[in-house]
Design an enzyme around this catalytic site. Structure first.
Site, short mmCIF file in Angstrom:
data_model
loop_
_atom_site.label_atom_id
_atom_site.label_comp_id
_atom_site.label_asym_id
_atom_site.label_seq_id
_atom_site.Cartn_x
_atom_site.Cartn_y
_atom_site.Cartn_z
N ALA A 73 0.73 -1.42 0.02
CA ALA A 73 -0.09 -0.03 0.12
C ALA A 73 0.83 1.28 0.13
O ALA A 73 0.50 2.43 -0.62
CB ALA A 73 -1.12 0.14 1.10
N CYS A 333 9.31 6.60 21.62
CA CYS A 333 10.39 7.62 22.07
C CYS A 333 11.73 7.03 20.96
O CYS A 333 11.80 6.06 20.82
CB CYS A 333 10.50 6.98 23.49
SG CYS A 333 11.78 8.20 24.35
#
Ligand SMILES: Cc1ncc(COP(=O)(O)O)c(C=O)c1O
Length: 405
Positions: A73, A333
């Site tokens: 995709a 993070c």
């Protein structure tokens, strides 16, 4: 070591063993190049690709000739955006082009838009979603300009499970003579997609989200009323009638076709079951964690596999206790800096809410006992914080600024 319970079906699905079995002969016995039709090896590969296109076309209600195979995709989304820009520029080099998307799209659309601005001198608009992550037709209408040529909006959101009214949005675009593309990666094989009487011009998706293999995707381009074409994005030997060059990945294509044929038979039942399990997971967790909140629309109006939940404390604080679960987070993070999900920002969630968000996504092999175990694990992980923390006051948190748009 016991494997974690897999609740990350939005990220990828395991390849169905029936699909793997269908693929295997195409690595060893029928390994021919489908572009080389001078020998029997090539013919059998070519026939297998044709059959796979029929299977995929049948699932989404289109014609096999309207489909182009690609690598996934991400490639499909890039090729619609840049292929269309190339075509429009070829037709009229001077005319300014304006494209519209939303600020809750997959990165493969958002970053293509960024590159289109930077390298192709294209005007872009990122329209806001409502609080459920949905783009409405009246909102879209507000942003259309005389030179708007493409609207690209996701069908089912991969993070929060919201479902855009794509047929209504596509009908509006068709009436305005604007191309409409939808990233249907999280829709195909999960909810009904029928392009037979549709106004959608381009639709992209990927086999690894519906129990097929990774690395194979499908681009639908409407072949009638009106037929649409773009300039090819991947250039080379002219395979697939020049639409996308490169030797076809026959085993993966066979797998995509077979996975589609299984979805056609089993999708309704799969989705009914996963919806029920999502409801069970949500209500059982809600009984134990009263502050639990859902991101995105209510249960019966969202993707049948997705729960995006705001927990009492940052997910990072409980990661070791959640080692028995495979899931996704609303923030990550990287090198000491926390980046929050742009989708959660788009629906008005704060940084703190994004840090407390967990995405659980279910699929064909999720069992009721896994859900019970997931509830137990999640509750145990958060229990120490339930008594220790004061209730979270929403207004104490600064609104998250979406840096990307
Ligand atoms: C909505 C959506 N679009 C596009 C993609 C990219 O798909 P692929 O992995 O096939 O490139 C994903 C995968 O995470 C997705 O969820």
């Amino acid at each position: 070591m016991q494997k974690p319970i897999y609740l990350d079906y939005n990220a990828t699905t395991p390849t169905d063993p029936r699909v793997v079995a269908a693929m295997l002969p195409y690595f060893t016995d029928h390994f021919g190049n489908p572009a080389n039709t001078l020998n029997a090896y090539g013919w059998s590969a070519e026939n297998a690709v044709k059959k796979a296109a029929e299977q995929v076309a049948h699932l989404i209600g289109c014609k096999p000739a309207e489909l182009t195979w690609n690598a996934g995709a991400t490639e499909g989304n890039n090729s619609v955006i840049f292929g269309l820009i190339r075509k429009l520029k070829k037709e009229n080099q001077k005319e300014p082009i304006h494209l519209i998307t939303s600020n809750a799209e997959h990165w493969s659309v958002l970053n293509s838009f960024k590159a289109a601005e930077e390298f192709e001198n294209i005007e872009t608009t990122y329209i806001p979603t409502n609080a459920d992550g949905i783009v409405t037709a009246p909102e879209l209408k507000k942003h259309v300009r005389p030179n708007t040529r493409l609207v690209s909006l996701i069908w089912v959101n991969n993070e929060i499970g919201s479902i855009n009214p794509v047929e209504e949005l596509a009908a509006f675009c068709q009436a305005q003579k604007i191309y409409f593309h939808t990233d249907a990666t999280q829709a195909v094989g999960k909810i009904a997609v029928n392009l037979q009487n549709s106004n959608i011009h381009f639709l992209t998706f990927s086999a690894h989200k519906f129990y097929g293999p990774k690395g194979v995707g499908i681009l639908y381009m409407r072949g009638h009323n009106p037929a649409v074409e773009i300039e090819p994005f991947i250039l080379g030997g002219g395979q697939q009638n020049g639409r996308r060059s490169g030797t076809l990945n026959v085993p993966a294509i066979v797998g995509a076709g077979f996975a589609a044929s299984i979805c056609e038979k089993e999708m309704l039942e799969d989705s009914r079951r996963t919806s029920e399990l999502c409801a069970k997971l949500f209500s059982k967790l809600g009984e134990k964690i009263p502050t639990l909140q859902l991101n995105g629309p209510p249960l019966n109006h969202r993707s049948p596999i997705n729960l995006s939940l705001i927990m009492p404390v940052s997910i990072d604080l409980v990661l070791p206790a959640l080692a028995g679960l495979a899931f996704s987070q609303g923030s990550a993070c990287h090198t000491g800096e926390t980046s929050s999900s742009h989708v959660l920002a788009a629906i008005g969630r704060t940084v703190s809410e994004a840090q407390r968000t967990i995405r659980l996504s279910l699929g064909r092999w999720t069992t009721p006992s896994e859900i019970d175990e997931a509830v137990r694990l999640i509750f145990n992980a958060f229990q120490p914080f339930l008594t220790a923390t004061a209730p979270i006051k929403k207004n104490d948190e600064p609104p998250y600024q979406n840096q990307k748009n």
